[in-house]
Design a protein around this motif. Structure first.
Motif, PDB file in Angstrom:
ATOM      1  N   ALA A  65       8.988 -19.726  -0.134  1.00  0.00           N
ATOM      2  CA  ALA A  65       8.055 -18.864  -0.393  1.00  0.00           C
ATOM      3  C   ALA A  65       7.963 -17.690   0.833  1.00  0.00           C
ATOM      4  O   ALA A  65       7.675 -16.650   0.422  1.00  0.00           O
ATOM      5  N   LYS A  66       7.943 -17.941   1.850  1.00  0.00           N
ATOM      6  CA  LYS A  66       8.041 -17.401   2.972  1.00  0.00           C
ATOM      7  C   LYS A  66       9.112 -16.127   3.226  1.00  0.00           C
ATOM      8  O   LYS A  66       8.892 -14.991   3.113  1.00  0.00           O
ATOM      9  N   THR A  67      10.324 -16.648   2.470  1.00  0.00           N
ATOM     10  CA  THR A  67      11.442 -15.827   2.168  1.00  0.00           C
ATOM     11  C   THR A  67      11.052 -14.825   1.214  1.00  0.00           C
ATOM     12  O   THR A  67      11.632 -13.711   1.530  1.00  0.00           O
ATOM     13  N   TYR A  68      10.549 -15.138   0.149  1.00  0.00           N
ATOM     14  CA  TYR A  68      10.333 -14.216  -0.729  1.00  0.00           C
ATOM     15  C   TYR A  68       9.258 -13.120  -0.398  1.00  0.00           C
ATOM     16  O   TYR A  68       9.558 -12.035  -0.421  1.00  0.00           O
ATOM     17  N   ILE A  69       8.118 -13.731   0.368  1.00  0.00           N
ATOM     18  CA  ILE A  69       7.181 -12.689   0.882  1.00  0.00           C
ATOM     19  C   ILE A  69       7.780 -11.769   1.914  1.00  0.00           C
ATOM     20  O   ILE A  69       7.614 -10.639   1.678  1.00  0.00           O
ATOM     21  N   VAL A  83       3.212  -1.524   2.455  1.00  0.00           N
ATOM     22  CA  VAL A  83       2.221  -2.254   1.861  1.00  0.00           C
ATOM     23  C   VAL A  83       1.859  -3.255   2.957  1.00  0.00           C
ATOM     24  O   VAL A  83       0.505  -3.527   3.021  1.00  0.00           O
ATOM     25  N   ARG A  84       2.795  -3.788   3.557  1.00  0.00           N
ATOM     26  CA  ARG A  84       2.231  -4.841   4.948  1.00  0.00           C
ATOM     27  C   ARG A  84       1.564  -4.041   5.736  1.00  0.00           C
ATOM     28  O   ARG A  84       0.371  -4.578   6.078  1.00  0.00           O
ATOM     29  N   GLU A  85       2.060  -2.837   6.237  1.00  0.00           N
ATOM     30  CA  GLU A  85       1.123  -2.053   7.346  1.00  0.00           C
ATOM     31  C   GLU A  85      -0.314  -1.785   6.823  1.00  0.00           C
ATOM     32  O   GLU A  85      -0.976  -1.888   7.477  1.00  0.00           O
ATOM     33  N   TYR A  86      -0.277  -1.272   5.509  1.00  0.00           N
ATOM     34  CA  TYR A  86      -1.785  -1.087   4.807  1.00  0.00           C
ATOM     35  C   TYR A  86      -2.623  -2.289   4.840  1.00  0.00           C
ATOM     36  O   TYR A  86      -3.717  -2.293   5.386  1.00  0.00           O
ATOM     37  N   GLY A 125       0.520   4.233  -0.104  1.00  0.00           N
ATOM     38  CA  GLY A 125       1.492   5.351   0.050  1.00  0.00           C
ATOM     39  C   GLY A 125       3.002   4.873   0.209  1.00  0.00           C
ATOM     40  O   GLY A 125       3.910   5.648   0.767  1.00  0.00           O
ATOM     41  N   ASP A 126       3.117   3.549  -0.121  1.00  0.00           N
ATOM     42  CA  ASP A 126       4.572   2.871   0.156  1.00  0.00           C
ATOM     43  C   ASP A 126       5.321   3.753  -0.960  1.00  0.00           C
ATOM     44  O   ASP A 126       5.467   3.874  -2.241  1.00  0.00           O
ATOM     45  N   GLU A 127       6.665   4.520  -0.187  1.00  0.00           N
ATOM     46  CA  GLU A 127       7.422   5.328  -0.853  1.00  0.00           C
ATOM     47  C   GLU A 127       8.338   4.629  -2.335  1.00  0.00           C
ATOM     48  O   GLU A 127       8.447   5.070  -3.157  1.00  0.00           O
ATOM     49  N   ASN A 128       8.819   3.322  -1.748  1.00  0.00           N
ATOM     50  CA  ASN A 128       9.531   2.610  -2.955  1.00  0.00           C
ATOM     51  C   ASN A 128       8.584   2.230  -4.179  1.00  0.00           C
ATOM     52  O   ASN A 128       9.107   2.324  -5.234  1.00  0.00           O
ATOM     53  N   LEU A 129       7.404   1.664  -3.734  1.00  0.00           N
ATOM     54  CA  LEU A 129       6.592   1.459  -4.700  1.00  0.00           C
ATOM     55  C   LEU A 129       6.387   2.569  -5.487  1.00  0.00           C
ATOM     56  O   LEU A 129       6.110   2.466  -6.816  1.00  0.00           O
ATOM     57  N   ILE A 130       5.866   3.873  -5.123  1.00  0.00           N
ATOM     58  CA  ILE A 130       5.396   4.813  -5.781  1.00  0.00           C
ATOM     59  C   ILE A 130       6.882   5.223  -6.685  1.00  0.00           C
ATOM     60  O   ILE A 130       6.549   5.579  -7.704  1.00  0.00           O
TER      61      ILE A 130
END
Length: 401
Positions: free
Chosen positions: A259-263, A273-276, A196-201
């Motif tokens: 890589a961590k910075t990108y994530i 997304v992270r919360e989900y 349900g991520d608003e930005n991704l939707i």
């Protein structure tokens, strides 16, 4: 809670799979014979070039002899500090520029795999009429994905050179064309729906290319390069599969901190997304299983393990299961709908490769069949974002790419 899934999807599916197996996929036997001869000659040539560069003959297929030749005789520094010496693809790619023989060994493996696994393998299973009848398995995967064997047609490579060589072998029957359709980024669209991520939707609702959008975020540009988009694509799919910063760094050849910075940047743009993902892992740890949108469950005992690696595997499996399983059932529903819509026509559904369906159609039915395929795939289920399927036609599987 899975009775409806059984009745509406799994129970009607064997009729579809039986028809696909019975119809089969036609091979170009003349081209197959030509390719076998070509790749046998290429294998011999490459072998001789390796012996010349390495300064002597040895068993290239023996990891022990190859390691001795590369790291002892030729003095190539072994790239890792820990573990037993390996000649895996990962290791060879790390030392590719250390000596010209390494690139030839990588090429030799590529050629032998094409020749022995695919060209020889397909020759053994093709009928006298050139048709291969793969066997589809409905019950072999933990997420509900279909699998295929004898031959495994879901394993035909998509990499540029390999894909071109092999997909050209699969052709339409006389007077027919192939009609192929695949979903655009189906697992990412499922992620948008489930999280349900608003930005991704919003990105999907606007018709934006999500890989390009993520590349713009990661690199602070409005026009990302092909390399930047490729990195963003790897980040997108790495997130879905629960990849760690270390795993992403290995995949992209970056430092772990980069890589961590990108994530972190990805999750700051798509926080739900992270919360989900955290909720899914916590729910699976609590209940003992992860669940798809349609109610299919996968028991994940590893989440309770005292071993860190097993527990990490369980967490990745819990994150990925709802996405992969939901996507698998969307295409199963689409298959049933396409099969029903084609009744009375001579067009036949002949292959499913995870997010792609392929039909073999008489030329006079191709346009109608293409419309049916697109309509049924895009309307298989209703999500918070649109399902998009692109359709192509051609005389061979390669032409459909």
């Amino acid at each position: 809670g899975m009775t409806e899934l059984y009745r509406k999807v799994e129970l009607p599916l064997p009729s579809v799979l039986y028809d696909m197996q019975k119809t089969g996929f036609l091979l170009d036997l003349k081209l197959l014979a030509e390719l076998k001869d070509k790749y046998e000659a290429l294998e011999d040539e490459t072998k001789e070039r390796i012996y010349e560069l390495a300064g002597g003959r040895f068993n290239i297929n023996s990891p022990k002899q190859l390691a001795a030749k590369l790291f002892d005789e030729l003095g190539i520094p072994y790239p890792k500090r820990r573990g037993e010496r390996s000649t895996s693809a990962e290791i060879l790619n790390l030392v590719r520029d250390a000596h010209p023989v390494v690139a030839e060994v990588i090429r030799y493996r590529f050629i032998t795999k094409i020749r022995s696994t695919y060209l020889e393998g397909l020759s053994k299973v093709a009928g006298a009429d050139g048709v291969v009848h793969t066997e589809f398995h409905q019950m072999q995967t933990s997420t509900g994905r279909l699998s295929s064997s004898e031959p495994n047609l879901q394993n035909i490579p998509v990499r540029e050179e390999e894909g071109k060589v092999l997909r050209a072998l699969f052709i339409a029957r006389d007077g027919h064309v192939l009609v192929s359709s695949d979903y655009s980024q189906i697992e990412l669209r499922v992620m948008a729906h489930l999280s349900g991520d608003e930005n991704l939707i919003a990105a999907y609702m606007s018709g934006a290319d999500v890989h390009t959008a993520v590349a713009c975020e990661l690199f602070g540009t409005s026009e990302p390069t092909a390399r930047e988009r490729r990195i963003a694509k790897t980040v997108n799919f790495g997130i879905i599969y629960g990849m760690s910063a270390y795993g992403l760094a290995e995949r992209l050849g970056l430092s772990t901190s980069q890589a961590k910075t990108y994530i972190d940047m990805y999750f700051s743009r798509y926080p739900r997304v992270r919360e989900y993902l955290d909720e899914v892992v916590a729910g699976a740890r609590d209940k003992g299983y992860a669940e798809s949108l349609f109610g299919r469950r996968r028991v994940i005992a590893e989440l309770k393990s005292g071993d860190y690696r097993r527990r990490s595997f369980g967490e990745r499996a819990a994150m990925n299961m709802p996405l992969q399983s939901t996507a698998a059932y969307i295409i199963k529903i689409a298959m049933i709908r396409v099969y029903e819509a084609l009744r009375g026509m001579r067009s036949r559904l002949i292959l499913q490769v995870h997010d792609e369906l392929i039909l073999d159609c008489p030329e006079d039915e191709a346009e109608k069949a293409a419309c049916i395929l697109k309509r049924e795939m895009e309307n298989a289920v209703e999500l918070k974002v649109p399902l998009v399927a692109s359709v192509r036609t051609g005389k061979s599987w390669l032409d459909c790419k």
